[in-house]
Design a protein around this motif. Structure first.
Motif, PDB file in Angstrom:
ATOM      1  N   SER A  21       0.809  -1.225   0.000  1.00  0.00           N
ATOM      2  CA  SER A  21       0.000   0.000   0.000  1.00  0.00           C
ATOM      3  C   SER A  21       0.842   1.276   0.000  1.00  0.00           C
ATOM      4  O   SER A  21       0.345   2.348  -0.334  1.00  0.00           O
ATOM      5  N   ALA A  22       2.129   1.157   0.331  1.00  0.00           N
ATOM      6  CA  ALA A  22       3.018   2.318   0.326  1.00  0.00           C
ATOM      7  C   ALA A  22       3.821   2.430  -0.970  1.00  0.00           C
ATOM      8  O   ALA A  22       4.636   3.328  -1.124  1.00  0.00           O
ATOM      9  N   GLY A  23       3.607   1.499  -1.922  1.00  0.00           N
ATOM     10  CA  GLY A  23       4.324   1.529  -3.185  1.00  0.00           C
ATOM     11  C   GLY A  23       5.630   0.751  -3.191  1.00  0.00           C
ATOM     12  O   GLY A  23       6.397   0.844  -4.143  1.00  0.00           O
ATOM     13  N   LEU A  24       5.888  -0.042  -2.140  1.00  0.00           N
ATOM     14  CA  LEU A  24       7.107  -0.851  -2.092  1.00  0.00           C
ATOM     15  C   LEU A  24       6.919  -2.060  -3.009  1.00  0.00           C
ATOM     16  O   LEU A  24       6.059  -2.905  -2.773  1.00  0.00           O
ATOM     17  N   VAL A  25       7.729  -2.112  -4.070  1.00  0.00           N
ATOM     18  CA  VAL A  25       7.659  -3.187  -5.055  1.00  0.00           C
ATOM     19  C   VAL A  25       8.741  -4.207  -4.732  1.00  0.00           C
ATOM     20  O   VAL A  25       9.908  -3.845  -4.570  1.00  0.00           O
ATOM     21  N   THR A  26       8.354  -5.486  -4.644  1.00  0.00           N
ATOM     22  CA  THR A  26       9.296  -6.558  -4.351  1.00  0.00           C
ATOM     23  C   THR A  26       9.304  -7.536  -5.517  1.00  0.00           C
ATOM     24  O   THR A  26       8.251  -8.034  -5.921  1.00  0.00           O
ATOM     25  N   ALA A  27      10.494  -7.807  -6.059  1.00  0.00           N
ATOM     26  CA  ALA A  27      10.652  -8.740  -7.177  1.00  0.00           C
ATOM     27  C   ALA A  27      10.537 -10.169  -6.665  1.00  0.00           C
ATOM     28  O   ALA A  27      11.242 -10.552  -5.736  1.00  0.00           O
ATOM     29  N   VAL A  28       9.660 -10.951  -7.288  1.00  0.00           N
ATOM     30  CA  VAL A  28       9.405 -12.324  -6.856  1.00  0.00           C
ATOM     31  C   VAL A  28      10.051 -13.339  -7.789  1.00  0.00           C
ATOM     32  O   VAL A  28      10.702 -14.280  -7.349  1.00  0.00           O
ATOM     33  N   SER A  29       9.864 -13.159  -9.098  1.00  0.00           N
ATOM     34  CA  SER A  29      10.447 -14.077 -10.084  1.00  0.00           C
ATOM     35  C   SER A  29      10.709 -13.313 -11.378  1.00  0.00           C
ATOM     36  O   SER A  29      10.233 -12.194 -11.557  1.00  0.00           O
ATOM     37  N   THR A  30      11.467 -13.930 -12.283  1.00  0.00           N
ATOM     38  CA  THR A  30      11.833 -13.245 -13.521  1.00  0.00           C
ATOM     39  C   THR A  30      10.614 -13.005 -14.415  1.00  0.00           C
ATOM     40  O   THR A  30       9.673 -13.793 -14.422  1.00  0.00           O
ATOM     41  N   GLY A  31      10.659 -11.892 -15.130  1.00  0.00           N
ATOM     42  CA  GLY A  31       9.580 -11.549 -16.049  1.00  0.00           C
ATOM     43  C   GLY A  31       9.311 -10.054 -16.029  1.00  0.00           C
ATOM     44  O   GLY A  31      10.061  -9.276 -15.443  1.00  0.00           O
ATOM     45  N   THR A  32       8.233  -9.673 -16.689  1.00  0.00           N
ATOM     46  CA  THR A  32       7.831  -8.267 -16.754  1.00  0.00           C
ATOM     47  C   THR A  32       6.388  -8.139 -16.319  1.00  0.00           C
ATOM     48  O   THR A  32       5.542  -8.959 -16.687  1.00  0.00           O
TER      49      THR A  32
END
Length: 124
Positions: free
Chosen positions: A91-102
């Protein structure tokens, strides 16, 4: 063909025009939204969102913060991910990468006509 836009608005589209344009509107991000370019009667309550980044490149496990600024300075901004198997957003805009891709992170307010979009590319 009828396409649901937002808040139960419908758009009629002839199948032969259903590629990248639908009677003045363009398809975006796999039909999550349809953006109408020629809107002349915009409600004065509509708030747009501007993002600090339009793209971000991450590695799996890393994160970045996307900041959405509403045009009225006070509206609440909501963030969503087009594919949470690639990247999540809180909700604060923190983006976390989980797996490869777009995937895409959308930022909007309750009265946004269209979301602001940040393209997230995740590599190993």
């Amino acid at each position: 063909l009828k396409i649901m836009i937002k808040q139960n608005q419908m758009l009629d589209a002839h199948p032969s025009t259903f590629t990248h344009k639908i009677w003045g509107c363009e398809l975006y991000a796999m039909l999550k939204y349809i953006f109408c370019k020629d809107i002349t009667d915009i409600d004065s309550n509509v708030v747009t969102v501007t993002l600090n980044n339009s793209t971000a490149n991450l590695t799996v496990g890393s994160n970045t913060t996307i900041t959405g600024t509403p045009s009225n300075g006070s509206a609440s901004v909501t963030y969503t991910s087009s594919d949470t198997s690639i990247a999540t957003v809180d909700s604060a805009g923190l983006v976390t990468a989980v797996s490869t891709g777009t995937c895409y992170i959308y930022a909007e307010t309750a009265t946004s006509i269209r979301p602001a979009v940040c393209t997230i590319t995740v590599t190993e």
